[in-house]
Design a protein around this motif. Sequence first.
Motif, PDB file in Angstrom:
ATOM      1  N   GLN A 245      -8.006 -30.166  13.940  1.00 52.67           N
ATOM      2  CA  GLN A 245      -8.046 -30.841  12.648  1.00 52.67           C
ATOM      3  C   GLN A 245      -9.291 -30.430  11.853  1.00 52.67           C
ATOM      4  O   GLN A 245     -10.303 -30.030  12.433  1.00 52.67           O
ATOM      5  CB  GLN A 245      -8.057 -32.369  12.812  1.00 52.67           C
ATOM      6  CG  GLN A 245      -6.906 -32.938  13.612  1.00 52.67           C
ATOM      7  CD  GLN A 245      -7.275 -33.150  15.071  1.00 52.67           C
ATOM      8  OE1 GLN A 245      -8.069 -32.400  15.642  1.00 52.67           O
ATOM      9  NE2 GLN A 245      -6.701 -34.178  15.685  1.00 52.67           N
ATOM     10  N   PRO A 246      -9.237 -30.569  10.527  1.00 52.17           N
ATOM     11  CA  PRO A 246     -10.449 -30.377   9.727  1.00 52.17           C
ATOM     12  C   PRO A 246     -11.533 -31.350  10.170  1.00 52.17           C
ATOM     13  O   PRO A 246     -11.257 -32.512  10.496  1.00 52.17           O
ATOM     14  CB  PRO A 246      -9.989 -30.687   8.294  1.00 52.17           C
ATOM     15  CG  PRO A 246      -8.505 -30.478   8.318  1.00 52.17           C
ATOM     16  CD  PRO A 246      -8.058 -30.876   9.691  1.00 52.17           C
ATOM     17  N   LEU A 247     -12.771 -30.872  10.195  1.00 54.64           N
ATOM     18  CA  LEU A 247     -13.896 -31.659  10.691  1.00 54.64           C
ATOM     19  C   LEU A 247     -15.064 -31.509   9.731  1.00 54.64           C
ATOM     20  O   LEU A 247     -15.379 -30.397   9.299  1.00 54.64           O
ATOM     21  CB  LEU A 247     -14.291 -31.156  12.087  1.00 54.64           C
ATOM     22  CG  LEU A 247     -15.538 -31.736  12.751  1.00 54.64           C
ATOM     23  CD1 LEU A 247     -15.335 -33.193  13.113  1.00 54.64           C
ATOM     24  CD2 LEU A 247     -15.896 -30.916  14.002  1.00 54.64           C
ATOM     25  N   ALA A 248     -15.699 -32.615   9.388  1.00 51.47           N
ATOM     26  CA  ALA A 248     -16.854 -32.582   8.493  1.00 51.47           C
ATOM     27  C   ALA A 248     -17.972 -33.438   9.066  1.00 51.47           C
ATOM     28  O   ALA A 248     -17.721 -34.473   9.686  1.00 51.47           O
ATOM     29  CB  ALA A 248     -16.481 -33.088   7.097  1.00 51.47           C
ATOM     30  N   ARG A 266      -3.165 -40.770   5.444  1.00 50.50           N
ATOM     31  CA  ARG A 266      -4.226 -39.952   6.020  1.00 50.50           C
ATOM     32  C   ARG A 266      -4.938 -40.710   7.129  1.00 50.50           C
ATOM     33  O   ARG A 266      -5.638 -41.682   6.879  1.00 50.50           O
ATOM     34  CB  ARG A 266      -5.234 -39.544   4.946  1.00 50.50           C
ATOM     35  CG  ARG A 266      -6.253 -38.523   5.451  1.00 50.50           C
ATOM     36  CD  ARG A 266      -7.206 -38.094   4.365  1.00 50.50           C
ATOM     37  NE  ARG A 266      -8.121 -39.156   3.980  1.00 50.50           N
ATOM     38  CZ  ARG A 266      -9.225 -38.963   3.260  1.00 50.50           C
ATOM     39  NH1 ARG A 266      -9.510 -37.750   2.827  1.00 50.50           N
ATOM     40  NH2 ARG A 266     -10.010 -39.978   2.949  1.00 50.50           N
ATOM     41  N   ILE A 268      -7.732 -41.113   9.894  1.00 49.03           N
ATOM     42  CA  ILE A 268      -9.109 -40.654  10.007  1.00 49.03           C
ATOM     43  C   ILE A 268      -9.646 -40.898  11.407  1.00 49.03           C
ATOM     44  O   ILE A 268      -9.426 -41.950  12.004  1.00 49.03           O
ATOM     45  CB  ILE A 268     -10.008 -41.387   8.978  1.00 49.03           C
ATOM     46  CG1 ILE A 268      -9.526 -41.116   7.564  1.00 49.03           C
ATOM     47  CG2 ILE A 268     -11.470 -40.977   9.143  1.00 49.03           C
ATOM     48  CD1 ILE A 268      -9.570 -39.674   7.160  1.00 49.03           C
ATOM     49  N   ASP A 316      -5.629 -36.943  11.107  1.00 44.01           N
ATOM     50  CA  ASP A 316      -5.478 -35.801  10.202  1.00 44.01           C
ATOM     51  C   ASP A 316      -6.810 -35.169   9.837  1.00 44.01           C
ATOM     52  O   ASP A 316      -6.856 -33.997   9.439  1.00 44.01           O
ATOM     53  CB  ASP A 316      -4.780 -36.253   8.904  1.00 44.01           C
ATOM     54  CG  ASP A 316      -3.427 -36.887   9.169  1.00 44.01           C
ATOM     55  OD1 ASP A 316      -2.594 -36.233   9.816  1.00 44.01           O
ATOM     56  OD2 ASP A 316      -3.215 -38.048   8.747  1.00 44.01           O
ATOM     57  N   LEU A 317      -7.874 -35.949   9.951  1.00 45.03           N
ATOM     58  CA  LEU A 317      -9.189 -35.502   9.498  1.00 45.03           C
ATOM     59  C   LEU A 317     -10.254 -36.205  10.330  1.00 45.03           C
ATOM     60  O   LEU A 317     -10.112 -37.390  10.651  1.00 45.03           O
ATOM     61  CB  LEU A 317      -9.368 -35.849   8.010  1.00 45.03           C
ATOM     62  CG  LEU A 317     -10.696 -35.522   7.332  1.00 45.03           C
ATOM     63  CD1 LEU A 317     -10.923 -34.018   7.319  1.00 45.03           C
ATOM     64  CD2 LEU A 317     -10.694 -36.066   5.897  1.00 45.03           C
ATOM     65  N   TYR A 319     -14.458 -37.033  10.943  1.00 46.32           N
ATOM     66  CA  TYR A 319     -15.841 -37.039  10.480  1.00 46.32           C
ATOM     67  C   TYR A 319     -16.751 -37.238  11.684  1.00 46.32           C
ATOM     68  O   TYR A 319     -16.432 -38.005  12.592  1.00 46.32           O
ATOM     69  CB  TYR A 319     -16.084 -38.169   9.473  1.00 46.32           C
ATOM     70  CG  TYR A 319     -15.343 -38.012   8.175  1.00 46.32           C
ATOM     71  CD1 TYR A 319     -15.822 -37.175   7.175  1.00 46.32           C
ATOM     72  CD2 TYR A 319     -14.142 -38.700   7.956  1.00 46.32           C
ATOM     73  CE1 TYR A 319     -15.128 -37.029   5.976  1.00 46.32           C
ATOM     74  CE2 TYR A 319     -13.456 -38.561   6.766  1.00 46.32           C
ATOM     75  CZ  TYR A 319     -13.949 -37.731   5.772  1.00 46.32           C
ATOM     76  OH  TYR A 319     -13.268 -37.587   4.601  1.00 46.32           O
ATOM     77  N   THR A 340     -17.791 -27.608  12.562  1.00 40.52           N
ATOM     78  CA  THR A 340     -17.281 -27.979  11.234  1.00 40.52           C
ATOM     79  C   THR A 340     -17.104 -26.778  10.317  1.00 40.52           C
ATOM     80  O   THR A 340     -16.520 -26.910   9.242  1.00 40.52           O
ATOM     81  CB  THR A 340     -18.243 -28.960  10.531  1.00 40.52           C
ATOM     82  OG1 THR A 340     -19.496 -28.303  10.288  1.00 40.52           O
ATOM     83  CG2 THR A 340     -18.457 -30.209  11.355  1.00 40.52           C
ATOM     84  N   GLU A 343     -18.856 -27.505   7.100  1.00 46.81           N
ATOM     85  CA  GLU A 343     -18.266 -28.451   6.142  1.00 46.81           C
ATOM     86  C   GLU A 343     -19.077 -29.749   6.207  1.00 46.81           C
ATOM     87  O   GLU A 343     -19.084 -30.439   7.219  1.00 46.81           O
ATOM     88  CB  GLU A 343     -16.808 -28.721   6.504  1.00 46.81           C
ATOM     89  CG  GLU A 343     -16.081 -29.619   5.518  1.00 46.81           C
ATOM     90  CD  GLU A 343     -15.891 -28.976   4.156  1.00 46.81           C
ATOM     91  OE1 GLU A 343     -15.864 -29.721   3.168  1.00 46.81           O
ATOM     92  OE2 GLU A 343     -15.783 -27.735   4.095  1.00 46.81           O
TER      93      GLU A 343
END
Length: 350
Positions: A245-248, A266, A268, A316-317, A319, A340, A343
């Motif tokens: 998954q996208p990671l920030a 979404r 989290i 989905d995302l 942090y 990340t 990101e």
Amino acid sequence: MDTKVWEINIDQLKDKDTENKLDEIKTALTYGEVVGIPTETVYGLAGDARNSEAIQKIFSAKGRPGDNPLIVHIHSVEQLDGFTEPRDPKVKTLMKHFWPGPISFILPLKGSMLSSNTVAELNSVAVRMPSHPVGHAILEHVGFPLAAPSANLSGKPSPTHYRHVIDDLNGKVYGVVASDSATFGLESTVLDCTQYPYRIARPGSITKAELESVLKETVNRHEDEVNAEKPISPGMKYKHYAPRQPLAVIEGGLKNNTYIEVTEDRKIGIIAPENCRGYVPEGALFISLCSSEDAYREAGRNLYAALRKMDKSDVDLIYIHGFPKSAETEALMNRIYKATGDEVIKDDHL
């Protein structure tokens, strides 16, 4: 065919049955197979560093780019004489102080004993001596140097438990040693000793300050050579340690956050210290990284396991809590930023 599993815990090293298991592992490695072995940092995927076919099996199993050099693992300093140039007295001092332990030294390569694939056609080689009792016992029993990058699919979070190796590589490698988990959880510090002053190619548990305290002189840092044609150390060129998954990363930490919102469409996930749980938005999946914001060593030990749990979840995302920049957090934040892909949610978004 499923990957073979040998159970060898630290308290089993003197058992007669363990000797038989070590013999089996040595035979497999001698005949060019690759095996997941424990170290104090992360699990390594080991193969005979002299055998090009074994090294190719490592690259193939991991899906690892061929220009990413491997770290060679040894059990005694005397083994270095077979494939490195004579060592500077300062290097000997560092080795005496920090080995066995979580540091790799990049040294000038000598001769053709090692496979050229092991060193990615470089004229240098990174070498380390693990302190994990089982990993060290395997190296000693085998007797020849083993190339051993992290035992995971390339780019994914590194494995700190043998089950992580099975998750990624079952059926792709000959065997894995089921043993005590890694105590550090982050890859070794890599020190480039081919240039002077020495330079840190990859931060790890052994810090710049600790190195300088032993050397009594300055140690430099490498800039990240993201576009380098020939990286001299693992971790310098490619994105690493990432879940699917996208990671920030939240710079400034989760306590300052007013930005993250959970919506119906979404899901989290949040990775942060336990004492930040109260700042997690309702409906988000929370995974505790450590007990508190200053428990940096605990966070490093748990980072990859937390990323792997998120990878298996339905979020989905993701942090992740950003720790303040310091000598103590350098290695931890290096891995977080790599995961990340840099990101970042900066303070002006909070």
